[in-house]
Design a protein around this motif. Structure first.
Motif, PDB file in Angstrom:
ATOM      1  N   ASN A  48       8.775  91.458  25.748  1.00  0.00           N
ATOM      2  CA  ASN A  48       8.091  90.808  26.870  1.00  0.00           C
ATOM      3  C   ASN A  48       6.668  91.302  27.099  1.00  0.00           C
ATOM      4  OD1 ASN A  48      10.075  88.986  27.491  1.00  0.00           O
ATOM      5  ND2 ASN A  48      10.982  90.214  29.095  1.00  0.00           N
ATOM      6  N   ALA A  54       8.491  85.390  26.896  1.00  0.00           N
ATOM      7  CA  ALA A  54       9.150  85.266  28.202  1.00  0.00           C
ATOM      8  C   ALA A  54      10.661  85.307  28.041  1.00  0.00           C
ATOM      9  CB  ALA A  54       8.711  83.978  28.884  1.00  0.00           C
ATOM     10  N   ALA A  55      11.163  86.386  27.472  1.00  0.00           N
ATOM     11  CA  ALA A  55      12.609  86.538  27.354  1.00  0.00           C
ATOM     12  C   ALA A  55      13.188  86.724  28.751  1.00  0.00           C
ATOM     13  CB  ALA A  55      12.958  87.725  26.471  1.00  0.00           C
ATOM     14  N   SER A  56      14.340  86.118  28.976  1.00  0.00           N
ATOM     15  CA  SER A  56      15.027  86.256  30.254  1.00  0.00           C
ATOM     16  C   SER A  56      15.764  87.590  30.284  1.00  0.00           C
ATOM     17  CB  SER A  56      16.025  85.108  30.416  1.00  0.00           C
ATOM     18  OG  SER A  56      16.862  85.326  31.531  1.00  0.00           O
ATOM     19  N   VAL A  57      15.521  88.371  31.320  1.00  0.00           N
ATOM     20  CA  VAL A  57      16.169  89.680  31.474  1.00  0.00           C
ATOM     21  C   VAL A  57      16.857  89.711  32.829  1.00  0.00           C
ATOM     22  CG1 VAL A  57      15.810  92.174  31.638  1.00  0.00           C
ATOM     23  CG2 VAL A  57      14.452  90.817  30.027  1.00  0.00           C
ATOM     24  N   LYS A  58      18.133  90.117  32.824  1.00  0.00           N
ATOM     25  CA  LYS A  58      18.885  90.277  34.066  1.00  0.00           C
ATOM     26  C   LYS A  58      19.419  91.698  34.112  1.00  0.00           C
ATOM     27  CE  LYS A  58      20.229  85.476  34.228  1.00  0.00           C
ATOM     28  NZ  LYS A  58      21.297  84.507  34.054  1.00  0.00           N
ATOM     29  N   SER A  67      21.102  92.128  30.506  1.00  0.00           N
ATOM     30  CA  SER A  67      21.151  91.082  29.482  1.00  0.00           C
ATOM     31  C   SER A  67      19.739  90.646  29.129  1.00  0.00           C
ATOM     32  CB  SER A  67      21.976  89.877  29.939  1.00  0.00           C
ATOM     33  OG  SER A  67      21.259  89.100  30.870  1.00  0.00           O
ATOM     34  N   LEU A  68      19.610  90.163  27.918  1.00  0.00           N
ATOM     35  CA  LEU A  68      18.338  89.621  27.435  1.00  0.00           C
ATOM     36  C   LEU A  68      18.660  88.358  26.662  1.00  0.00           C
ATOM     37  CD1 LEU A  68      15.238  91.106  25.960  1.00  0.00           C
ATOM     38  CD2 LEU A  68      16.558  89.666  24.441  1.00  0.00           C
ATOM     39  N   ARG A  69      17.875  87.294  26.883  1.00  0.00           N
ATOM     40  CA  ARG A  69      17.959  86.071  26.115  1.00  0.00           C
ATOM     41  C   ARG A  69      16.550  85.698  25.675  1.00  0.00           C
ATOM     42  NH1 ARG A  69      22.314  87.460  26.791  1.00  0.00           N
ATOM     43  NH2 ARG A  69      24.214  86.282  27.166  1.00  0.00           N
ATOM     44  N   PRO A  71      13.556  83.224  24.371  1.00  0.00           N
ATOM     45  CA  PRO A  71      13.204  81.822  24.611  1.00  0.00           C
ATOM     46  C   PRO A  71      13.690  80.960  23.441  1.00  0.00           C
ATOM     47  CG  PRO A  71      11.274  83.248  24.833  1.00  0.00           C
ATOM     48  CD  PRO A  71      12.384  84.084  24.288  1.00  0.00           C
TER      49      PRO A  71
END
Length: 110
Positions: A48, A54-58, A67-69, A71
């Motif tokens: 990132n 813009a990987a999604s991180v929670k 978690s990471l997803r 794009p």
């Protein structure tokens, strides 16, 4: 135990979920937890912040969940770099599991 599940679609690693405390030692002295947390932090920062993706991180501290997803569509260079990072992360965690099988589990899900 910390469980890390790598998520794949069509042969592409799209991310991971990490959950749980390793239970190796008390908080603040747990080397397995420190290894997992710091390595995940490095990968997230690289994807990132360094690559500017813009990987999604929670993150949920209540149950030690990260978690990471990635794009959906990345350029060839970014895709190659992310796949190398996530494959290296999976290899590292597999080696950590070999050393601490009671504390970390690595799974793959497609």
């Amino acid at each position: 135990m910390t469980t890390i599940k790598f998520r794949s679609e069509g042969g592409r690693i799209i991310g991971f979920d990490s959950q749980g405390h390793s239970g190796y030692a008390e908080e603040g002295s747990d080397i397995v937890c420190a290894a997992v947390s710091s390595t995940i932090g490095l990968v997230i920062a690289t994807i990132n912040d360094v690559l500017g993706l813009a990987a999604s991180v929670k993150i949920r501290e209540s149950d030690a969940f990260i978690s990471l997803r990635l794009p959906g569509s990345l350029g060839q260079t970014a895709e190659s770099t992310c796949q190398a990072l996530l494959t290296g992360l999976m290899l590292y965690f597999t080696e950590l599991h070999d050393a601490y099988p009671e504390n970390i589990e690595v799974l793959e899900d497609e």
